[in-house]
Scaffold this motif. Structure first.
Motif, PDB file in Angstrom:
ATOM      1  N   PRO A 353       0.818  -1.208   0.000  1.00  0.00           N
ATOM      2  CA  PRO A 353       0.000   0.000   0.000  1.00  0.00           C
ATOM      3  C   PRO A 353       0.863   1.275   0.000  1.00  0.00           C
ATOM      4  N   LEU A 354       0.224   2.386  -0.402  1.00  0.00           N
ATOM      5  CA  LEU A 354       0.913   3.667  -0.487  1.00  0.00           C
ATOM      6  C   LEU A 354       0.127   4.696   0.319  1.00  0.00           C
ATOM      7  N   ARG A 355       0.863   5.508   1.070  1.00  0.00           N
ATOM      8  CA  ARG A 355       0.212   6.542   1.883  1.00  0.00           C
ATOM      9  C   ARG A 355       0.700   7.903   1.391  1.00  0.00           C
ATOM     10  N   VAL A 356      -0.218   8.696   0.873  1.00  0.00           N
ATOM     11  CA  VAL A 356       0.179   9.985   0.285  1.00  0.00           C
ATOM     12  C   VAL A 356      -0.488  11.130   1.046  1.00  0.00           C
ATOM     13  N   ALA A 357       0.339  12.039   1.548  1.00  0.00           N
ATOM     14  CA  ALA A 357      -0.190  13.216   2.260  1.00  0.00           C
ATOM     15  C   ALA A 357      -0.178  14.419   1.324  1.00  0.00           C
ATOM     16  N   PHE A 358      -1.179  15.265   1.494  1.00  0.00           N
ATOM     17  CA  PHE A 358      -1.272  16.502   0.700  1.00  0.00           C
ATOM     18  C   PHE A 358      -1.433  17.675   1.655  1.00  0.00           C
ATOM     19  N   THR A 359      -0.966  18.833   1.195  1.00  0.00           N
ATOM     20  CA  THR A 359      -1.423  20.064   1.820  1.00  0.00           C
ATOM     21  C   THR A 359      -1.489  21.123   0.726  1.00  0.00           C
ATOM     22  N   ALA A 360      -2.066  22.274   1.053  1.00  0.00           N
ATOM     23  CA  ALA A 360      -2.241  23.308   0.036  1.00  0.00           C
ATOM     24  C   ALA A 360      -2.022  24.669   0.675  1.00  0.00           C
ATOM     25  N   GLY A 361      -1.429  25.581  -0.093  1.00  0.00           N
ATOM     26  CA  GLY A 361      -1.152  26.924   0.394  1.00  0.00           C
ATOM     27  C   GLY A 361      -2.419  27.729   0.620  1.00  0.00           C
ATOM     28  N   ALA A 362      -2.257  28.870   1.281  1.00  0.00           N
ATOM     29  CA  ALA A 362      -3.406  29.708   1.641  1.00  0.00           C
ATOM     30  C   ALA A 362      -4.101  30.312   0.428  1.00  0.00           C
ATOM     31  N   SER A 363      -3.424  30.279  -0.733  1.00  0.00           N
ATOM     32  CA  SER A 363      -4.051  30.815  -1.947  1.00  0.00           C
ATOM     33  C   SER A 363      -4.462  29.710  -2.920  1.00  0.00           C
ATOM     34  N   THR A 364      -4.514  28.477  -2.429  1.00  0.00           N
ATOM     35  CA  THR A 364      -4.868  27.352  -3.303  1.00  0.00           C
ATOM     36  C   THR A 364      -6.324  26.946  -3.095  1.00  0.00           C
ATOM     37  N   PRO A 365      -7.153  27.033  -4.161  1.00  0.00           N
ATOM     38  CA  PRO A 365      -8.557  26.635  -4.007  1.00  0.00           C
ATOM     39  C   PRO A 365      -8.709  25.127  -3.816  1.00  0.00           C
ATOM     40  N   ASP A 366      -9.740  24.739  -3.075  1.00  0.00           N
ATOM     41  CA  ASP A 366     -10.033  23.307  -2.889  1.00  0.00           C
ATOM     42  C   ASP A 366     -10.170  22.594  -4.231  1.00  0.00           C
ATOM     43  N   ALA A 367     -10.802  23.280  -5.218  1.00  0.00           N
ATOM     44  CA  ALA A 367     -11.046  22.650  -6.516  1.00  0.00           C
ATOM     45  C   ALA A 367      -9.733  22.171  -7.137  1.00  0.00           C
ATOM     46  N   LEU A 368      -8.692  22.999  -7.011  1.00  0.00           N
ATOM     47  CA  LEU A 368      -7.393  22.648  -7.595  1.00  0.00           C
ATOM     48  C   LEU A 368      -6.755  21.488  -6.826  1.00  0.00           C
ATOM     49  N   LEU A 369      -6.829  21.537  -5.503  1.00  0.00           N
ATOM     50  CA  LEU A 369      -6.298  20.438  -4.692  1.00  0.00           C
ATOM     51  C   LEU A 369      -7.023  19.139  -5.033  1.00  0.00           C
ATOM     52  N   GLY A 370      -8.349  19.224  -5.191  1.00  0.00           N
ATOM     53  CA  GLY A 370      -9.144  18.037  -5.534  1.00  0.00           C
ATOM     54  C   GLY A 370      -8.695  17.443  -6.865  1.00  0.00           C
ATOM     55  N   GLU A 371      -8.396  18.301  -7.843  1.00  0.00           N
ATOM     56  CA  GLU A 371      -7.934  17.804  -9.157  1.00  0.00           C
ATOM     57  C   GLU A 371      -6.578  17.102  -9.026  1.00  0.00           C
ATOM     58  N   VAL A 372      -5.723  17.633  -8.166  1.00  0.00           N
ATOM     59  CA  VAL A 372      -4.399  17.011  -7.980  1.00  0.00           C
ATOM     60  C   VAL A 372      -4.552  15.634  -7.333  1.00  0.00           C
ATOM     61  N   ILE A 373      -5.415  15.557  -6.326  1.00  0.00           N
ATOM     62  CA  ILE A 373      -5.616  14.259  -5.649  1.00  0.00           C
ATOM     63  C   ILE A 373      -6.184  13.243  -6.647  1.00  0.00           C
ATOM     64  N   ALA A 374      -7.167  13.681  -7.436  1.00  0.00           N
ATOM     65  CA  ALA A 374      -7.767  12.783  -8.436  1.00  0.00           C
ATOM     66  C   ALA A 374      -6.714  12.325  -9.450  1.00  0.00           C
ATOM     67  N   ARG A 375      -5.843  13.237  -9.855  1.00  0.00           N
ATOM     68  CA  ARG A 375      -4.784  12.896 -10.825  1.00  0.00           C
ATOM     69  C   ARG A 375      -3.851  11.831 -10.235  1.00  0.00           C
ATOM     70  N   LEU A 376      -3.489  12.011  -8.977  1.00  0.00           N
ATOM     71  CA  LEU A 376      -2.602  11.037  -8.317  1.00  0.00           C
ATOM     72  C   LEU A 376      -3.267   9.660  -8.279  1.00  0.00           C
ATOM     73  N   LEU A 377      -4.564   9.657  -7.947  1.00  0.00           N
ATOM     74  CA  LEU A 377      -5.283   8.375  -7.869  1.00  0.00           C
ATOM     75  C   LEU A 377      -5.400   7.720  -9.247  1.00  0.00           C
ATOM     76  N   GLN A 378      -5.536   8.549 -10.296  1.00  0.00           N
ATOM     77  CA  GLN A 378      -5.547   7.996 -11.662  1.00  0.00           C
ATOM     78  C   GLN A 378      -4.195   7.347 -11.978  1.00  0.00           C
ATOM     79  N   LEU A 379      -3.121   8.065 -11.675  1.00  0.00           N
ATOM     80  CA  LEU A 379      -1.786   7.551 -11.977  1.00  0.00           C
ATOM     81  C   LEU A 379      -1.506   6.255 -11.215  1.00  0.00           C
ATOM     82  N   CYS A 380      -2.111   6.111 -10.058  1.00  0.00           N
ATOM     83  CA  CYS A 380      -1.930   4.893  -9.244  1.00  0.00           C
ATOM     84  C   CYS A 380      -2.908   3.803  -9.676  1.00  0.00           C
TER      85      CYS A 380
END
Ligand code: SF4
Length: 385
Positions: A353-380
């Motif tokens: 299994p793989l454990r991936v942590a994320f965080t986002a800066g104060a100027s990063t919208p949730d929508a963008l973070l969500g797209e990054v998480i989805a992209r990572l899950l696609q690649l996996c």
């Protein structure tokens, strides 16, 4: 601090995936676990600035609406405003000659990180309507520097040269007839400490500091009799403390402990949101995830410093701008030491299994973070393309 309604901002930039993760803290997707810290992403000041822009668009509908350069350090958010008709006075998308054409019909938004005094005076002279979204947390170091100037202290700013907030603070000090020195790291503060201890002469100190790091006419022998420290609101808190401690020790050596009352001030001006996001990111990094992805604009100071939190915990951390940065073979990211944007191969562990942590800066919208998480899950291979 004033109230505002960020509902529209939150709805515009929401992500249901991030909302689920915010609620749960972590979620399992097949063999991949995604973990989020208890605090990340849009801060109070960004919510407020974007809500004020929406309010200005409604209130001044039909009038030209301008940003000085960007509202916050996130390309996606600034692009969204451009698409909505907001125009830019500086930067990549600036209208040439716009400053000279500004008049009473124009509305200009001052960003969350404020603007240099010269810009504010220029706007006033052109008779434009100003919508000032400066974050109250940014005003805190401004107030402190004014106090330092009044009491005859030279301000040492732990900040980044060229960052709008620090540029605004420097211009304020110069405008009030004071002096400043900007250091962006403990390493850059060391020549200053050595000068205070009498181990480096004025020429040596000038040579060690980057161009534009000092106010015009700054004379180390005359202007460092009294030193007051502040920090840009988004710096790494532990480094700001280390710089304050190092300069205090140097002045104690020069003036004795009893003399510090006269010659030294240190005031923590890190903002609450930055501190909370750093503390939460540290707590996640210390759980030793296999990978730590930090999402935010490459020019975002608080995001850069979140990526450094991973270093402290010895976790491989990548500062990326969005989902386009991720591929199976390589990750496009900002190197924390050199500041260069480049690619690293073989970044994605194949083990499960793989454990991936994320965080986002104060100027990063949730929508963008969500797209990054989805992209990572696609690649996996855990969700479909
Ligand atoms: S990071 Fe802090 S100082 Fe900057 S806008 Fe957000 S709350 Fe304000």
């Amino acid at each position: 601090m004033s109230s505002f309604d960020a509902t529209e901002v939150r709805l515009t930039w929401r992500s249901t995936l991030v909302e689920r993760l915010r609620e749960a803290g972590s979620l399992q997707f097949g063999q991949v676990e995604i973990v989020l810290p208890r605090s990340f992403g849009f801060c109070w000041g960004v919510d407020r600035a974007l809500a004020m822009v929406e309010e200005a668009r409604r209130e001044h509908a039909g009038r030209p609406l301008w940003l000085i350069s960007s509202i916050i350090h996130n390309p996606r958010v600034n692009e969204d405003l451009r698409a909505k008709g907001v125009r830019f006075l500086r930067g990549e998308h600036a209208d040439a000659g716009a400053w000279e054409r500004l008049g009473a019909l124009d509305v200009v938004i001052v960003p969350a990180f404020s603007a240099p005094v010269e810009d504010l005076m220029r706007l006033e002279a052109r008779g434009v309507t100003v919508v000032d979204t400066t974050c109250p947390w940014v005003i805190k170091p401004h107030k402190r520097t004014l106090k330092y100037v009044k009491e005859g202290f030279t301000t040492v700013i732990h900040g980044t040269l060229g960052h709008e907030e620090t540029e605004a603070t420097c211009s304020l000090i110069a405008h009030e007839g004071g002096h400043f020195v900007v250091v962006d790291s403990l390493e850059q503060a060391l020549p200053l400490a050595r000068f205070l201890e009498g181990e480096l002469d004025a020429d040596g100190l000038r040579a060690a500091l980057p161009e534009r790091a000092c106010s015009i006419g700054f004379d180390p022998s005359r202007d460092l009799a009294r030193v007051g420290v502040i920090n840009q609101t988004t710096m790494l808190a532990r480094e700001s403390r280390a710089i304050g401690d190092r300069l205090r020790a140097a002045l104690a050596k020069r003036d004795g402990e009893a003399g510090l009352e006269e010659s030294f001030r240190d005031f923590d001006t890190i903002c609450r949101a930055t501190q909370d996001n750093q503390d939460a990111a540290r707590a996640i990094a210390e759980q030793s995830p296999d990978l730590f992805l930090v999402v935010g604009g490459y020019d975002s100071s608080n995001t850069k410093n979140l990526a450094r939190v991973g270093d402290d915990a010895g976790v491989p951390a990548y500062h990326i701008e969005g989902p386009h940065c991720l591929d199976v073979e390589s990750v496009r990211h900002r190197d924390r030491v050199s500041g260069r944007i480049g690619e690293t191969q073989g970044w994605l562990p194949s083990r499960r299994p793989l454990r991936v942590a994320f965080t986002a800066g104060a100027s990063t919208p949730d929508a963008l973070l969500g797209e990054v998480i989805a992209r990572l899950l696609q690649l996996c291979g855990e969700i479909e393309n």
